[in-house]
Design an enzyme around this catalytic site. Structure first.
Site, mmCIF file in Angstrom:
data_model
loop_
_atom_site.group_PDB
_atom_site.id
_atom_site.type_symbol
_atom_site.label_atom_id
_atom_site.label_comp_id
_atom_site.label_asym_id
_atom_site.label_seq_id
_atom_site.Cartn_x
_atom_site.Cartn_y
_atom_site.Cartn_z
ATOM 1 N N ASP A 83 -42.081 19.284 115.716
ATOM 2 C CA ASP A 83 -42.553 19.626 117.066
ATOM 3 C C ASP A 83 -41.664 18.958 118.113
ATOM 4 O OD1 ASP A 83 -43.459 17.063 116.652
ATOM 5 O OD2 ASP A 83 -45.508 17.434 117.353
ATOM 6 N N SER A 84 -40.651 18.191 117.658
ATOM 7 C CA SER A 84 -39.598 17.727 118.576
ATOM 8 C C SER A 84 -38.870 18.939 119.142
ATOM 9 C CB SER A 84 -38.609 16.805 117.848
ATOM 10 O OG SER A 84 -38.136 17.414 116.658
ATOM 11 N N ASP A 134 -44.291 21.248 111.390
ATOM 12 C CA ASP A 134 -45.255 20.336 112.028
ATOM 13 C C ASP A 134 -46.453 21.091 112.578
ATOM 14 O OD1 ASP A 134 -44.526 17.662 111.901
ATOM 15 O OD2 ASP A 134 -43.201 17.771 113.650
ATOM 16 N N LYS A 170 -46.636 19.147 108.041
ATOM 17 C CA LYS A 170 -46.715 17.703 108.346
ATOM 18 C C LYS A 170 -47.700 17.529 109.493
ATOM 19 C CE LYS A 170 -43.216 15.346 110.516
ATOM 20 N NZ LYS A 170 -43.884 14.955 111.764
ATOM 21 N N GLU A 175 -49.614 14.296 112.037
ATOM 22 C CA GLU A 175 -49.565 12.885 112.427
ATOM 23 C C GLU A 175 -50.941 12.230 112.265
ATOM 24 O OE1 GLU A 175 -47.934 12.525 116.383
ATOM 25 O OE2 GLU A 175 -46.121 13.628 115.840
ATOM 26 N N GLU A 213 -42.258 6.242 111.154
ATOM 27 C CA GLU A 213 -41.414 6.291 112.356
ATOM 28 C C GLU A 213 -41.576 5.016 113.187
ATOM 29 O OE1 GLU A 213 -41.651 9.908 114.627
ATOM 30 O OE2 GLU A 213 -40.387 9.116 116.232
HETATM 31 O O1 KIV Z 1 -40.854 16.380 115.227
HETATM 32 C C1 KIV Z 1 -40.002 15.694 114.650
HETATM 33 O O2 KIV Z 1 -38.801 15.873 114.839
HETATM 34 C C2 KIV Z 1 -40.472 14.677 113.727
HETATM 35 C C3 KIV Z 1 -39.551 13.750 113.078
HETATM 36 C C4 KIV Z 1 -38.231 13.454 113.492
HETATM 37 C C5 KIV Z 1 -40.064 12.917 112.023
HETATM 38 O O3 KIV Z 1 -41.627 14.594 113.492
#
Ligand code: KIV
Length: 259
Positions: free
Chosen positions: A44-45, A83, A112, A114, A178
């Site tokens: 989600d970055s 994510d 993934k 959090e 992280e």
């Molecule tokens: O969203 C992301 O890029 C991440 C990581 C870099 C671990 O969760």
């Protein structure tokens, strides 16, 4: 494909070095896959790296689905993880399962999320979707942390360790650690059965994940935990400038580019 990486395969890589990177579109995902990366994360970055948001909080499930589909078209060998964005799993177990199913239908092979949403993780796994955890600095909780801060310093390290063990109990196949002290990451790695994947967590994890644009040097100043392996921004800027110069000078397109 014989050597296709699955979630159980990543889980079996405990003690080995698992190479992970983010990707958000087809050509860059294809680049990572061809380079032999083990796990590609549609992080989600996406929000701050590609969509121009300040952080990951505004990212929607629809945006994640759109970019997961794009990445899917570029990946053959690596495990493709997506994510769950902020607000798509915290409200209820059924919300978490439905959001995960939507990402799998878009091409993800695992999701993934959090934090320590144990019931939700169990239900997602029960639905046949492998889950990757994410502990330490979890960017979706930026407002609660009060900024980008290393987590798990001093006594609070014990909480991160216990959370990591809880994730082990419910069956995640791996977990991202992280921005936590290297010693804590090493200690967690020694006490859980799944491979830990670090980012800003030192060299003692079972693998490493980085944001692709940091690795390629496309983002500005590299963060302390990142490294630009090529001066991507300068190289791309130079190419753009040469293109503009040649168009203005009338040297591109040349006769070889004409039909
Ligand atoms: O969203 C992301 O890029 C991440 C990581 C870099 C671990 O969760």
């Amino acid at each position: 494909m014989a050597d296709k990486i699955s979630a159980p395969k990543v889980r079996s890589m405990k003690g080995k070095r698992v190479v992970c990177i983010t990707a958000y579109d087809t050509p860059f995902a294809n680049l990572a896959d061809e380079a032999g990366v083990d796990l590609i994360l549609v992080g989600d970055s996406l929000g701050n790296v590609v969509l121009g948001y300040e952080n990951t909080i505004p990212v929607t499930l629809e945006e994640m689905i759109h970019h997961t589909r794009a990445v899917r078209r570029g990946v053959r060998r690596a495990l493709l993880v997506a994510d769950l964005p902020f607000g798509t799993y915290q409200a209820s177990v059924s919300q978490a399962v439905e959001s995960s199913v939507a990402l799998v239908k878009a091409g993800a092979e695992a999701i993934k999320l959090e934090g320590v949403y144990l019931e939700a993780i169990e239900a997602i796994i029960k639905a046949g979707i492998p889950v990757m955890g994410h502990l330490g600095f979890t960017p979706q909780s930026l407002n609660a942390f009060g900024g980008f801060r290393v987590q798990g310093k001093g006594d609070s390290g014990e909480i991160v360790l216990q959370d990591a063990k809880e994730l082990d109990r419910v069956g995640v196949f791996s977990t991202v650690l992280e921005l936590i002290p290297a010693k804590l990451a090493e200690s967690i790695t020694a006490q859980v059965s799944y491979p830990t994947i670090g980012i800003g967590a030192g060299a003692g994890c079972d693998g490493e994940i980085q944001v692709m644009h940091d690795v390629l040097g496309i983002t500005g100043e590299p963060l302390k935990h990142a490294k630009a392996f090529t001066p991507g921004r300068q190289l791309l800027l130079k190419a753009m400038q040469e293109f503009a110069e040649e168009v203005r000078a009338g040297t591109f397109p040349g006769p070889e580019n004409a039909f």
